[in-house]
Scaffold this motif. Structure first.
Motif, PDB file in Angstrom:
ATOM      1  N   VAL A   1     -47.275 -38.608  28.220  1.00  0.00           N
ATOM      2  CA  VAL A   1     -47.367 -38.929  26.791  1.00  0.00           C
ATOM      3  C   VAL A   1     -48.392 -38.015  26.118  1.00  0.00           C
ATOM      4  O   VAL A   1     -48.155 -37.498  25.022  1.00  0.00           O
ATOM      5  CB  VAL A   1     -47.733 -40.421  26.586  1.00  0.00           C
ATOM      6  N   GLN A   2     -49.527 -37.782  26.762  1.00  0.00           N
ATOM      7  CA  GLN A   2     -50.565 -36.902  26.216  1.00  0.00           C
ATOM      8  C   GLN A   2     -50.038 -35.474  26.029  1.00  0.00           C
ATOM      9  O   GLN A   2     -50.295 -34.838  24.999  1.00  0.00           O
ATOM     10  CB  GLN A   2     -51.787 -36.887  27.144  1.00  0.00           C
ATOM     11  N   VAL A   3     -49.299 -34.977  26.998  1.00  0.00           N
ATOM     12  CA  VAL A   3     -48.725 -33.632  26.905  1.00  0.00           C
ATOM     13  C   VAL A   3     -47.721 -33.571  25.754  1.00  0.00           C
ATOM     14  O   VAL A   3     -47.702 -32.602  24.992  1.00  0.00           O
ATOM     15  CB  VAL A   3     -48.087 -33.196  28.235  1.00  0.00           C
ATOM     16  N   ILE A   4     -46.917 -34.606  25.597  1.00  0.00           N
ATOM     17  CA  ILE A   4     -45.953 -34.637  24.487  1.00  0.00           C
ATOM     18  C   ILE A   4     -46.691 -34.597  23.151  1.00  0.00           C
ATOM     19  O   ILE A   4     -46.276 -33.883  22.227  1.00  0.00           O
ATOM     20  CB  ILE A   4     -45.033 -35.872  24.587  1.00  0.00           C
ATOM     21  N   GLU A   5     -47.794 -35.301  23.037  1.00  0.00           N
ATOM     22  CA  GLU A   5     -48.592 -35.257  21.807  1.00  0.00           C
ATOM     23  C   GLU A   5     -49.119 -33.848  21.548  1.00  0.00           C
ATOM     24  O   GLU A   5     -49.128 -33.371  20.408  1.00  0.00           O
ATOM     25  CB  GLU A   5     -49.742 -36.260  21.877  1.00  0.00           C
ATOM     26  N   ASN A   6     -49.542 -33.157  22.602  1.00  0.00           N
ATOM     27  CA  ASN A   6     -50.008 -31.778  22.456  1.00  0.00           C
ATOM     28  C   ASN A   6     -48.866 -30.842  22.049  1.00  0.00           C
ATOM     29  O   ASN A   6     -49.053 -29.963  21.199  1.00  0.00           O
ATOM     30  CB  ASN A   6     -50.653 -31.282  23.752  1.00  0.00           C
ATOM     31  N   LEU A   7     -47.692 -31.018  22.646  1.00  0.00           N
ATOM     32  CA  LEU A   7     -46.536 -30.204  22.286  1.00  0.00           C
ATOM     33  C   LEU A   7     -46.136 -30.430  20.832  1.00  0.00           C
ATOM     34  O   LEU A   7     -45.792 -29.482  20.116  1.00  0.00           O
ATOM     35  CB  LEU A   7     -45.351 -30.505  23.214  1.00  0.00           C
ATOM     36  N   LYS A   8     -46.205 -31.672  20.395  1.00  0.00           N
ATOM     37  CA  LYS A   8     -45.887 -31.991  18.999  1.00  0.00           C
ATOM     38  C   LYS A   8     -46.866 -31.293  18.061  1.00  0.00           C
ATOM     39  O   LYS A   8     -46.457 -30.694  17.055  1.00  0.00           O
ATOM     40  CB  LYS A   8     -45.902 -33.501  18.785  1.00  0.00           C
ATOM     41  N   ALA A   9     -48.151 -31.320  18.388  1.00  0.00           N
ATOM     42  CA  ALA A   9     -49.160 -30.642  17.561  1.00  0.00           C
ATOM     43  C   ALA A   9     -48.918 -29.130  17.550  1.00  0.00           C
ATOM     44  O   ALA A   9     -49.053 -28.485  16.501  1.00  0.00           O
ATOM     45  CB  ALA A   9     -50.562 -30.958  18.075  1.00  0.00           C
ATOM     46  N   LEU A  10     -48.557 -28.558  18.682  1.00  0.00           N
ATOM     47  CA  LEU A  10     -48.245 -27.134  18.766  1.00  0.00           C
ATOM     48  C   LEU A  10     -47.062 -26.797  17.853  1.00  0.00           C
ATOM     49  O   LEU A  10     -47.098 -25.810  17.109  1.00  0.00           O
ATOM     50  CB  LEU A  10     -47.927 -26.752  20.217  1.00  0.00           C
ATOM     51  N   CYS A  11     -46.047 -27.627  17.886  1.00  0.00           N
ATOM     52  CA  CYS A  11     -44.878 -27.396  17.032  1.00  0.00           C
ATOM     53  C   CYS A  11     -45.214 -27.579  15.556  1.00  0.00           C
ATOM     54  O   CYS A  11     -44.818 -26.755  14.721  1.00  0.00           O
ATOM     55  CB  CYS A  11     -43.737 -28.331  17.438  1.00  0.00           C
ATOM     56  N   GLU A  12     -45.932 -28.629  15.229  1.00  0.00           N
ATOM     57  CA  GLU A  12     -46.259 -28.904  13.823  1.00  0.00           C
ATOM     58  C   GLU A  12     -47.155 -27.831  13.214  1.00  0.00           C
ATOM     59  O   GLU A  12     -46.999 -27.480  12.041  1.00  0.00           O
ATOM     60  CB  GLU A  12     -46.958 -30.260  13.697  1.00  0.00           C
TER      61      GLU A  12
ATOM     62  N   LEU B   1     -43.985 -21.159  11.638  1.00  0.00           N
ATOM     63  CA  LEU B   1     -43.458 -19.843  11.966  1.00  0.00           C
ATOM     64  C   LEU B   1     -41.955 -19.790  11.703  1.00  0.00           C
ATOM     65  O   LEU B   1     -41.443 -18.855  11.070  1.00  0.00           O
ATOM     66  CB  LEU B   1     -43.762 -19.555  13.436  1.00  0.00           C
ATOM     67  N   ARG B   2     -41.249 -20.807  12.153  1.00  0.00           N
ATOM     68  CA  ARG B   2     -39.793 -20.905  11.940  1.00  0.00           C
ATOM     69  C   ARG B   2     -39.481 -20.968  10.449  1.00  0.00           C
ATOM     70  O   ARG B   2     -38.554 -20.316   9.961  1.00  0.00           O
ATOM     71  CB  ARG B   2     -39.264 -22.143  12.670  1.00  0.00           C
TER      72      ARG B   2
ATOM     73  N   VAL C   1     -48.946 -18.256  22.343  1.00  0.00           N
ATOM     74  CA  VAL C   1     -49.813 -18.883  21.339  1.00  0.00           C
ATOM     75  C   VAL C   1     -50.164 -20.283  21.815  1.00  0.00           C
ATOM     76  O   VAL C   1     -49.360 -20.965  22.448  1.00  0.00           O
ATOM     77  CB  VAL C   1     -49.145 -18.914  19.946  1.00  0.00           C
ATOM     78  N   SER C   2     -51.401 -20.680  21.538  1.00  0.00           N
ATOM     79  CA  SER C   2     -51.818 -22.040  21.889  1.00  0.00           C
ATOM     80  C   SER C   2     -52.499 -22.697  20.697  1.00  0.00           C
ATOM     81  O   SER C   2     -53.011 -22.022  19.800  1.00  0.00           O
ATOM     82  CB  SER C   2     -52.752 -22.039  23.106  1.00  0.00           C
ATOM     83  N   TYR C   3     -52.469 -24.013  20.731  1.00  0.00           N
ATOM     84  CA  TYR C   3     -53.084 -24.821  19.690  1.00  0.00           C
ATOM     85  C   TYR C   3     -53.759 -26.009  20.371  1.00  0.00           C
ATOM     86  O   TYR C   3     -53.163 -26.668  21.215  1.00  0.00           O
ATOM     87  CB  TYR C   3     -52.038 -25.321  18.688  1.00  0.00           C
ATOM     88  N   ASP C   4     -55.001 -26.257  20.004  1.00  0.00           N
ATOM     89  CA  ASP C   4     -55.773 -27.360  20.571  1.00  0.00           C
ATOM     90  C   ASP C   4     -56.121 -28.326  19.447  1.00  0.00           C
ATOM     91  O   ASP C   4     -56.697 -27.919  18.432  1.00  0.00           O
ATOM     92  CB  ASP C   4     -57.045 -26.810  21.225  1.00  0.00           C
ATOM     93  N   ARG C   5     -55.778 -29.583  19.610  1.00  0.00           N
ATOM     94  CA  ARG C   5     -56.010 -30.564  18.550  1.00  0.00           C
ATOM     95  C   ARG C   5     -57.489 -30.798  18.259  1.00  0.00           C
ATOM     96  O   ARG C   5     -57.844 -31.289  17.194  1.00  0.00           O
ATOM     97  CB  ARG C   5     -55.332 -31.891  18.894  1.00  0.00           C
ATOM     98  N   SER C   6     -58.382 -30.400  19.163  1.00  0.00           N
ATOM     99  CA  SER C   6     -59.801 -30.660  18.944  1.00  0.00           C
ATOM    100  C   SER C   6     -60.604 -29.417  18.561  1.00  0.00           C
ATOM    101  O   SER C   6     -61.579 -29.527  17.826  1.00  0.00           O
ATOM    102  CB  SER C   6     -60.426 -31.307  20.182  1.00  0.00           C
TER     103      SER C   6
END
Length: 138
Positions: free
Chosen positions: A29-40, A46-47, A121-126
Motif C-alpha cells: 500500500v505504501q509503494v502504491i501511494e508513492n507511485l501515485k505521487a510520482l504519477c501526480e 509530463l503527459r 526520474v524520482s519523486y519523494d513525498r517528503s
C-alpha cells in the motif's frame, strides 16, 4: 487501478523479467501511494504538457527483481518513487530540460548505455533534492 488519468498501477509494476522469472512484483500500500505521487507530480504533468504517450520501461521493482536486473541496493524503484521512461514522439533532451525547469523532482537522469537512452526520474513525498544529471552512463 488508475493512479492518474493516463497511468495505471499495472504499467508501473509490469516487468518482463519478473514475469519470466516468476518474481512477485506486487507493491505494498505504501509503494502504491508513492507511485501515485510520482504519477501526480511528474508523469501526468509530463503527459499533459507533451500530449503524447509515455512508455514506462521500469517502474516499481521488488527487492528480488531489483537484484535480478542488477539495480543498486538502495534504488528508489524499490520504494515506488522512481520510473524510467521514454517518449518516442519527443526528443528526450527536450523532455529532460522541461522536467528540470518546470517540475519538482528528487532525481532526474538522462541515462544511456550502449544500446538505449531513457530518462530516470524520482519523486519523494517528503523531500526532493532536485538532483539533475544530463549525461549519466548506466
Amino acid at each position: 487501478m488508475k493512479l492518474t488519468e493516463n497511468f495505471t498501477i499495472s504499467e508501473l509494476i509490469y516487468s518482463y523479467t519478473a514475469q519470466v522469472n516468476k518474481i512477485d512484483n506486487r507493491p505494498s500500500v505504501q509503494v502504491i501511494e508513492n507511485l501515485k505521487a510520482l504519477c501526480e507530480n511528474i508523469l501526468q504533468p509530463l503527459r499533459d504538457h507533451f500530449a503524447c504517450p509515455i512508455i514506462i520501461t521500469s517502474g516499481f521493482r521488488s527487492p528480488k527483481l531489483n537484484k535480478k536486473i542488477g539495480g543498486v541496493a538502495n534504488s528508489q524503484h524499490i520504494e515506488g518513487k522512481a520510473a524510467d521512461f521514454i517518449i518516442p514522439a519527443v526528443d528526450l533532451k527536450t523532455v529532460f530540460k522541461w522536467i528540470k525547469n518546470n517540475l519538482v523532482y528528487d532525481q532526474l537522469l538522462y541515462e544511456y548505455n550502449s544500446k538505449d537512452v531513457w530518462i530516470h526520474v524520482s519523486y519523494d513525498r517528503s523531500h526532493n533534492r532536485k538532483q539533475a544529471i544530463d549525461n549519466y552512463k548506466a
